[in-house]
Motif scaffolding. Sequence first.
Motif, short mmCIF file in Angstrom:
data_model
loop_
_atom_site.label_atom_id
_atom_site.label_comp_id
_atom_site.label_asym_id
_atom_site.label_seq_id
_atom_site.Cartn_x
_atom_site.Cartn_y
_atom_site.Cartn_z
N MET A 1 -0.01 10.63 33.61
CA MET A 1 -0.66 11.64 32.77
C MET A 1 -0.60 11.13 31.34
N ALA A 2 -1.75 10.76 30.79
CA ALA A 2 -1.80 10.12 29.48
C ALA A 2 -3.01 10.61 28.71
N ARG A 3 -3.12 10.18 27.46
CA ARG A 3 -4.22 10.68 26.62
C ARG A 3 -5.52 9.91 26.82
N THR A 4 -5.44 8.73 27.42
CA THR A 4 -6.66 7.94 27.63
C THR A 4 -6.70 7.45 29.06
N VAL A 5 -7.91 7.14 29.51
CA VAL A 5 -8.07 6.60 30.86
C VAL A 5 -7.39 5.25 30.98
N LYS A 6 -7.54 4.41 29.96
CA LYS A 6 -6.97 3.06 30.04
C LYS A 6 -5.45 3.10 30.10
N ALA B 1 -16.04 5.56 31.51
CA ALA B 1 -17.38 5.60 30.92
C ALA B 1 -17.67 6.98 30.35
N PHE B 2 -17.30 8.03 31.09
CA PHE B 2 -17.52 9.39 30.60
C PHE B 2 -16.69 9.67 29.36
N GLU B 3 -15.43 9.27 29.40
CA GLU B 3 -14.53 9.47 28.26
C GLU B 3 -15.07 8.80 27.00
N GLN B 4 -15.51 7.57 27.14
CA GLN B 4 -15.97 6.82 25.98
C GLN B 4 -17.27 7.37 25.41
N LYS B 5 -18.12 7.91 26.25
CA LYS B 5 -19.39 8.46 25.78
C LYS B 5 -19.24 9.84 25.15
N THR B 6 -18.22 10.57 25.55
CA THR B 6 -18.08 11.96 25.07
C THR B 6 -17.00 12.12 24.01
N GLN B 7 -15.88 11.39 24.12
CA GLN B 7 -14.75 11.51 23.18
C GLN B 7 -14.34 12.99 23.01
N THR B 8 -14.31 13.70 24.12
CA THR B 8 -14.06 15.15 24.09
C THR B 8 -12.68 15.48 23.55
N ARG B 9 -11.70 14.67 23.88
CA ARG B 9 -10.32 15.00 23.51
C ARG B 9 -10.17 15.31 22.02
N THR C 1 -2.19 -5.69 51.11
CA THR C 1 -3.40 -5.58 50.30
C THR C 1 -3.10 -5.97 48.86
N THR C 2 -4.02 -6.70 48.26
CA THR C 2 -3.91 -6.96 46.82
C THR C 2 -4.50 -5.77 46.08
N LEU C 3 -3.70 -5.16 45.23
CA LEU C 3 -4.18 -3.98 44.52
C LEU C 3 -5.26 -4.36 43.51
N PRO C 4 -6.21 -3.47 43.29
CA PRO C 4 -7.23 -3.72 42.27
C PRO C 4 -6.60 -3.80 40.88
N ASP C 5 -7.33 -4.39 39.96
CA ASP C 5 -6.94 -4.37 38.55
C ASP C 5 -7.51 -3.09 37.95
N TYR C 6 -6.67 -2.09 37.85
CA TYR C 6 -7.15 -0.78 37.39
C TYR C 6 -7.57 -0.80 35.93
N VAL C 7 -6.94 -1.64 35.14
CA VAL C 7 -7.28 -1.71 33.72
C VAL C 7 -8.65 -2.36 33.54
N SER C 8 -8.91 -3.41 34.31
CA SER C 8 -10.22 -4.07 34.23
C SER C 8 -11.35 -3.16 34.70
N ALA C 9 -11.01 -2.12 35.46
CA ALA C 9 -12.02 -1.17 35.91
C ALA C 9 -12.54 -0.29 34.77
N CYS C 10 -11.86 -0.30 33.65
CA CYS C 10 -12.27 0.52 32.50
C CYS C 10 -13.43 -0.16 31.78
N LYS C 11 -14.65 0.12 32.24
CA LYS C 11 -15.85 -0.50 31.69
C LYS C 11 -16.86 0.57 31.29
#
Length: 551
Positions: free
Chosen positions: A259-264, A524-532, A289-299
């Motif tokens: 639980m954090a303030r940003t998706v990344k 993508a939604f977070e970056q486009k809206t900056q609602t926080r 299983t090799t886990l995905p790179d969750y940080v790299s998914a932030c596009k």
Amino acid sequence: MERISISRKTVLLIVAFLLFVGGASAGVIIKSSNSAGYPPLIDATIDTLAEGLAGKKFTSVDLVKAYIARIAEVNGTLNAVTEVNPDALSIAAQLDSEMSAGSIRGPLHGIPILIKNNIATNDKMNTTAGSWALLGAKVPTDATVTKKLRAAGAVIIGKTNLSQWANWRSINSTNGWSALGGQAYGPYFPHEDPSGSSSGSGISSSLGLALACLGTETDGSIVDPSADNNIVGIKPTVGLTSRYFVIPVSEHQDTVGPMARTVKDSARILQAIAGPDPYDNYTSLIANTTLPDYVSACKMDGLSGIRLGIPRNVIAVRSENFTGPMLDAFNQSLRVLEDAGAVIVDNTDFPAATEFHNSKLPTKILNADFIVNLHTYLSSLSYNPNNITSLVTLREFTQSFPLEAYPLRDTRLWDQALQNWNNTDPRFWPAYQQNLYYGDEGGLLGTLKRHQLDAVILPTRFAASSAATVGAPIVTVPLGFYPASAPVVRDSWGLVTAAPGTPFGLSFLGPKFSEAKLIGMAYAFEQKTQTRHKAQPYIVPKTELQDVVGA
């Protein structure tokens, strides 16, 4: 049965003392409001703090000092933190020494984190689930997620308040209340319902009482307090993160997430705690299983070509009068999602939505698990001062120990559990299969398949149960706030459930182990809206890094 005779006032004094010692020994002195180039802690990210640490602009010890002072500023009003780690400064100093010697464990090195008070730490702190029954109890080892955070270099600076027993005791209690921690409140309106059960984690992340927090979820306990405290929450697939030495509700539904303030930042923490654990056989699904790179998914293109479904009947069966502004914001967000490249597929209804909403089966399943899983946890304690060994002895303690506030806050869920079968009974399996139907063919997973969807979107208030029964993942991001014209809505205890400026969130729900794709959508939604950043809490701690560096 031998019982602790310590009073609530005494514990609060102990907590206050720890807070004071943490702050005083750190030499916390409020000097000025000039930021001097330091990142404001209510907005700081792992990247900005890691950059400052690497550049020797401040140390991990400085961070711990600042966060402890921030906790002390607001905790008397909000009751977000139950305990501060008395070893936090020495741990931070050791991590600073490692960094000075050129040894950096990763992006979390020296970063202070708070964890929910049902996640075990084998140290001087308590792990109580908010109950006096476990005050002073000891575990033989850290929870696996605790170990992973420590190995990644995080400083666990304390434990956050929660809805007692992760909201699995009473049917007449409140979100954010525990007998040991008191009533926690959200920071956007006085006496605000913080949502539950990871209430203190939601409050603490929102206000920058640590960089971020861990929460746990059985049905809504990460995503709901994240949404209602204007932060990001990731509820992982059951089996992606270990539950070993996490006080349980249900082996079939419990999961641990960030639980954090940003998706990344949430993605970075998920990366640190995810992975197989031989002590939690549910994680065997990812053992090879090799886990995905969750940080790299932030596009920024995380929504491009994504098919998003809207199960309108899920909203309809749960809507209340005060949810109108939330639904308006949700409908307005569809244009943002489409502009970002998503394809909206409306009215992808869940066939069993109404039956599921009215069913008592989900509660029976959780009770059946709780009886067995709680006994397993209690029997694993290395020290059990009140000899709490089962739900029977826990209920006896709770109903007879005055500070547990019984019968004002009842034990009805436990009463029902003890009258029901448990998950070792032959009746459990067919009941569990029916419960799975509500989340599979009759619900989320079936709808995803039928409409070839990448995810389903819902206002977070309506999202959790749809994923809970099948252990599917959810990512929630800030969506909006109640308008200035909104009435103040209170529950029967006087907690504010909606008011001008209180937040709500948008959830992305997907198939099991689709966290990386959901994180991309949310980013993508977070970056486009900056609602926080479009509303501010009514109470904000003032201590910043410049107030402690060099003090």
